[in-house]
Design an enzyme around this catalytic site. Structure first.
Site, PDB file in Angstrom:
ATOM      1  N   SER A   1     -54.977  45.635  69.436  1.00 41.79           N
ATOM      2  CA  SER A   1     -54.515  46.180  68.179  1.00 41.79           C
ATOM      3  C   SER A   1     -52.962  46.768  68.167  1.00 41.79           C
ATOM      4  CB  SER A   1     -55.600  47.201  67.766  1.00 41.79           C
ATOM      5  OG  SER A   1     -55.404  48.355  68.610  1.00 41.79           O
TER       6      SER A   1
ATOM      7  N   ALA B   1     -61.788  46.078  67.366  1.00 39.33           N
ATOM      8  CA  ALA B   1     -61.045  44.926  68.492  1.00 39.33           C
ATOM      9  C   ALA B   1     -59.710  44.695  68.210  1.00 39.33           C
ATOM     10  CB  ALA B   1     -61.753  43.672  68.428  1.00 39.33           C
ATOM     11  N   CYS B   2     -59.082  44.055  67.918  1.00 35.24           N
ATOM     12  CA  CYS B   2     -57.726  43.542  67.878  1.00 35.24           C
ATOM     13  C   CYS B   2     -57.095  43.828  66.411  1.00 35.24           C
ATOM     14  CB  CYS B   2     -57.283  42.233  68.182  1.00 35.24           C
ATOM     15  SG  CYS B   2     -57.474  41.610  69.796  1.00 35.24           S
ATOM     16  N   SER B   3     -58.045  43.982  65.248  1.00 28.34           N
ATOM     17  CA  SER B   3     -57.582  44.586  64.181  1.00 28.34           C
ATOM     18  C   SER B   3     -57.979  46.200  63.914  1.00 28.34           C
ATOM     19  CB  SER B   3     -58.562  43.793  63.045  1.00 28.34           C
ATOM     20  OG  SER B   3     -58.287  42.564  63.241  1.00 28.34           O
TER      21      SER B   3
END
Length: 374
Positions: A335, A155-157
């Site tokens: 990300s 995901a965003c990481s």
């Protein structure tokens, strides 16, 4: 074990952008129509009317003022309310690969490298255009890179986890130089008809070139001092779309849970301490005092979250420039956000300067990368 450096970054920014004013006008037109269609139910009290959006509401809730997208006409059409991207043949370069090649070319140019000198490609993003073949392998083929490639999703990481994966391979000697790309078409998994989140996301692609320090030629480069990753399961940010949809009756219909959804207040309350604690623990384990940091490049999801994390990590309000925000222009790009901030606000640092690239998001997932300007 080899020292690893970030020797180049690149950012692909779509040509089209949407202002808060444009977004609010489209959403309110849609909401007004829905309230008119369901007027009887609303009058009977069996249905709640849709609440109008507003520019000041968006800025107050997020700090976002604009966002770049691949297609704005579909998003702003009250009859469509999503991007319209023409289908490409299997022989044509995919949308994500095209974005990645553009950003990667910029990163290679900055690093003074040719594609023939790269050993691997990692495509790290919150959503991928298809299941297989991997977007990374398509990018590899398009750029003439020998070696290997693979996709990953945290995901965003995804970008910070991708940096750790690349750095570990380079440290151990299994690769000399790795290209890590983050093509994010967030506009396609956002529900533009939901007032609580219709303003959050934008599209972009970032690229990071990592290589052995002793082989790097770029003057401006950052040593990867240390990386740290953490995950903790939570349903508070979720997207249920997937290949099992067709195996379940009714799941091919237009369903709200097949797009991005979150419990925003819970995310804010729970994620801020997780991120702050991880950064502080990471710094302590490396014997680095927060006062010695010159910059924090945080995930660009919400200005309020970033401001609070900055205070918790530094023990004070960050000075102007210490914690650069780009979400007012780009919105949340999943990300890619922390990498955009790093790419745009790192060249001015003096040799020896320390900073932290940190991302956080669904999972929950948090990635922390401590870097030092060479």
């Amino acid at each position: 074990m080899h020292k690893v450096v970030i020797s180049g970054t690149g950012v692909f920014t779509p040509e089209q952008s949407i202002s808060n004013a444009e977004l609010v006008e489209a959403f309110n037109t849609y909401a007004t129509r829905q309230n008119e269609i369901h007027a009887d139910e609303i009058a009977a009290g069996t249905r709640q009317p849709m609440t109008m959006s507003a520019e000041d509401f968006i800025v107050r809730a997020s700090g976002i003022e604009n966002r770049y997208v691949l297609n704005k006409s579909g998003i702003l059409d009250p009859d469509i309310m999503h991007p319209v991207l023409p289908e490409r043949s299997d022989e044509d370069l995919s949308v994500m690969a095209q974005m990645a090649v553009h950003a990667a070319t910029l990163a290679l140019t900055k690093a003074g490298r040719d594609a023939s000198e790269i050993d691997a490609v990692i495509c790290a993003a919150s959503n991928h255009e298809r299941a297989y073949p991997a977007i990374a392998i398509e990018v590899q083929e398009a750029m003439g890179i020998q070696g290997f490639g693979f996709d990953m999703n945290v995901a965003c990481s995804s970008a910070t986890f991708g940096i750790q994966a690349a750095a570990d391979m380079i440290r151990s000697g299994s690769a000399r130089a790795i290209l890590m790309v983050n093509p994010e078409i967030c506009s396609a998994h956002l529900e533009w008809r939901d007032r609580d989140c219709h303003f959050i996301f934008g599209d972009v692609c970032t690229a990071v070139l990592l290589e052995r320090d002793d082989l790097a030629s770029a003057k401006d480069r950052f040593e990867i001092v240390s990386t740290r990753c953490l995950t903790q399961f939570s349903n508070n940010i979720r997207n249920n779309n997937g290949f099992l949809r067709r195996t379940r009756e009714g799941h091919m219909a237009d369903r709200r849970d097949m797009l991005f959804r979150q419990e925003g207040r819970k995310v804010f309350k729970q994620v801020v301490p997780i991120v702050s604690d991880l950064i502080l623990t990471h710094l302590a384990d490396e014997n680095i005092a927060p006062a010695h940091l010159s910059r924090l490049w945080l995930h660009q999801a919400n200005k309020g979250m970033n401001d609070l994390i900055g205070v918790k990590v530094l023990g004070r309000e960050p000075e102007p420039g210490e914690q650069p925000n780009i979400l007012q222009d780009y919105a949340n790009t999943s990300s890619a956000g922390s990498i955009i901030a790093f790419s745009k606000y790192s060249d001015d640092l003096a040799p020896g300067s320390l900073g932290v690239i940190c991302s956080f998001g669904a999972g929950y997932s948090v990635g922390s990368v401590i870097v030092r300007k060479v």
